[in-house]
Write an enzyme that holds these catalytic residues in place. Sequence first.
Site, PDB file in Angstrom:
ATOM      1  N   GLU A   6       1.314  -0.654  -5.132  1.00  0.00           N
ATOM      2  CA  GLU A   6       0.106   0.137  -5.320  1.00  0.00           C
ATOM      3  C   GLU A   6       0.539   1.602  -5.263  1.00  0.00           C
ATOM      4  O   GLU A   6       0.406   2.286  -4.263  1.00  0.00           O
ATOM      5  CB  GLU A   6      -0.916  -0.182  -4.224  1.00  0.00           C
ATOM      6  CG  GLU A   6      -2.266   0.498  -4.425  1.00  0.00           C
ATOM      7  CD  GLU A   6      -2.551   1.615  -3.426  1.00  0.00           C
ATOM      8  OE1 GLU A   6      -3.661   2.146  -3.454  1.00  0.00           O
ATOM      9  OE2 GLU A   6      -1.658   1.948  -2.618  1.00  0.00           O
TER      10      GLU A   6
ATOM     11  N   ASP B 248       0.835  -1.190   0.000  1.00  0.00           N
ATOM     12  CA  ASP B 248       0.000   0.000   0.000  1.00  0.00           C
ATOM     13  C   ASP B 248       0.882   1.257   0.000  1.00  0.00           C
ATOM     14  O   ASP B 248       1.742   1.422   0.870  1.00  0.00           O
ATOM     15  CB  ASP B 248      -0.897  -0.021   1.243  1.00  0.00           C
ATOM     16  CG  ASP B 248      -1.967   1.039   1.223  1.00  0.00           C
ATOM     17  OD1 ASP B 248      -2.862   0.951   0.369  1.00  0.00           O
ATOM     18  OD2 ASP B 248      -1.898   1.947   2.079  1.00  0.00           O
TER      19      ASP B 248
END
Length: 668
Positions: free
Chosen positions: A424, A395
């Site tokens: 990401e 993330d």
Amino acid sequence: MTSAPTTTQPQSPIGRIPVIGIKPAVECGAFPTKSVVGEEFDVEATVFREGHDAVNASVAITDPDGRTTLLPMRCTNPGLDHWVRTISADRPGWWSYRVEGWSDPYGTWEHDATIKVAAGVDVELMLEEGARVLERAVKLDHDDADRTLLQDAVTTLRDESKEPGERLAAGTDPAVVEAMHRTPLRDAVSPSREFAWWVERERALAGAWYEIFPRSEGAEFDEATGKWRTGTFRTAMKRLPAVAAMGFDVIYLTPVHPIGSINRKGPNNTLTAGPDDPGSPYAIGSKDGGHDALNPDLGTWEDFDAFVAEAERQGMEVALDLALQCAPDHPWVTEHPEWFTTRADGTIAFAENPPKKYQDIYPLNFDNDPEGIYAEIRRVMQVWIDHGVKIFRVDNPHTKPVEFWQWLIDDVAKDHPDVIWLAEAFTRPAMMHTLGKIGFQQSYTYYAWRNEPEELQEYVEELAGDAAAYMRPSFWPTTHDILTPYMQFGGPTAWKLRAALAATLVPTYGIYAGYELIEHVARPGAEEQIDNEKYEFKNRHWEDYEPGGAKEGQTLAPYLTRLNQIRRDHPSLLWLRNITFHKVDDSSLMVFSKKRGDDVVIVVANLDPHSTRESWVHLDLEALGLHEGEAFTAHDLITDAHWHWGEHNFVRLGVDAEPVHIIELRRY
């Protein structure tokens, strides 16, 4: 006394036969080129020399055991000195390659002798020089048949009882040329530098991901109490057979750690949570532990291990979200306050991405104690690896130092080279590309926002070009954070179209749970779903869509299943660099093909989800492996229709028809 002029030794001597412009060379070779086992890619270089003598080139590839193999290159444009060779690796590990330029005495003699003997110039001299060249070649490591062939040619070249033309023909016979091609006579060999080449397992390039929030799978609302009962690893296991049946091979879990209580977010990102609101799983850490712990609401380590084992039995790998941020009540906040940024008023800074604020999250500050943070995160990674997780969706990696990721990925790879990292990173291109160069195998992309044929083609050609040597794209039509206007207002046609394009344009794509139900309503003022699963439980009542259920047939699950079956049946779709775009008259349509050996797939898509369009498509037959004017059977893998196709073909796609043709090329 006058001193002699001096020169500075160049850092990289050019070599007797110059070799320049080598591709792929990631940052001039500072970072390795990447591929997976069996994946083909081209090594290119410019190789030339002074004068008119023949020049040639080879690729030398060295395998993980240190064995080197020479592969001949091909000049694609005589006179402009561009050489190319397709290579691949048969197993994972550290490989390397270099390009070697060399003087080609046989090629020089063949060219000159053919001209001079025909003109009657220096006939005996040229024939003798040919004999001497081949005498040298006989001493090379030929097999017995080639050695006999070359020796016979030497004898004939010197046989003055035969006509010069017959003697020359013996030295230039196609069989001799082929033997010299297999084992060339190389003079003045000039190698380039060595380029590192990291070869990984196939999942690093190709996979079909399915994302779930474990707490939602099996969650139930109790009407009597007005409270939710959370899903667990055990209840989420019951969803795995259905996901596997759709053909997905990676089951991706959002964070499964304890969720903070301080500043916990409520439904739809509100700042006040009720006593029963579960909070965002991205606000990691509480009295129950941090990144190395499980949310006790989801179950125990035994339950987690059972989930991983069941996924494996279903033919899937587990990917876990790695979100390196902390809730205010994470153990690190009290144990290592130096790992965070303290503001002038003494408070710890929470995360911000103006105008967005994340009051439930503290970002780590990697500059205060890098040694301590690095060691702790490496320890945490080992916990999950030891529990069977080999894929991590990271993330927001672009908010952490790039050098940290380079160190972490390298250190993990020393003992676990099969671990895969997905970035990401919806951020600037320089950061996205650099994360790929330093180790991330895969990356999220701007696919969700590329909706016009021209911009999507340009983007895919960029990804499949030089960038493919280090960055592998993952296409997601939606995520738990992304619901674009195109998906909000495009209707079922848009949802089928974007899934089909994601599944065929690139080897790795992902679907967020609920996609098959066309969950298209956005939270006002945001490009994400209303009643977002990040902040609350969601029971999708999957049983209603099963045969006999109240909503049977109201799902895209069969369509996703078909897409994944097509991908498994057609290996051309599991490569990235093999894409070719073709011409189409209507600017709302896009046509591309992928070829891998004899497997050829053609995709024709109408990117306008609101209308049906008719147009002519114009195929590059050579790119499809066909001859000019050749026809073929076009088998639509979505509808099972068959057509007689050639270079120019009529299509009709859209709202009252399928939005996409996925066509298997069948030769007559």
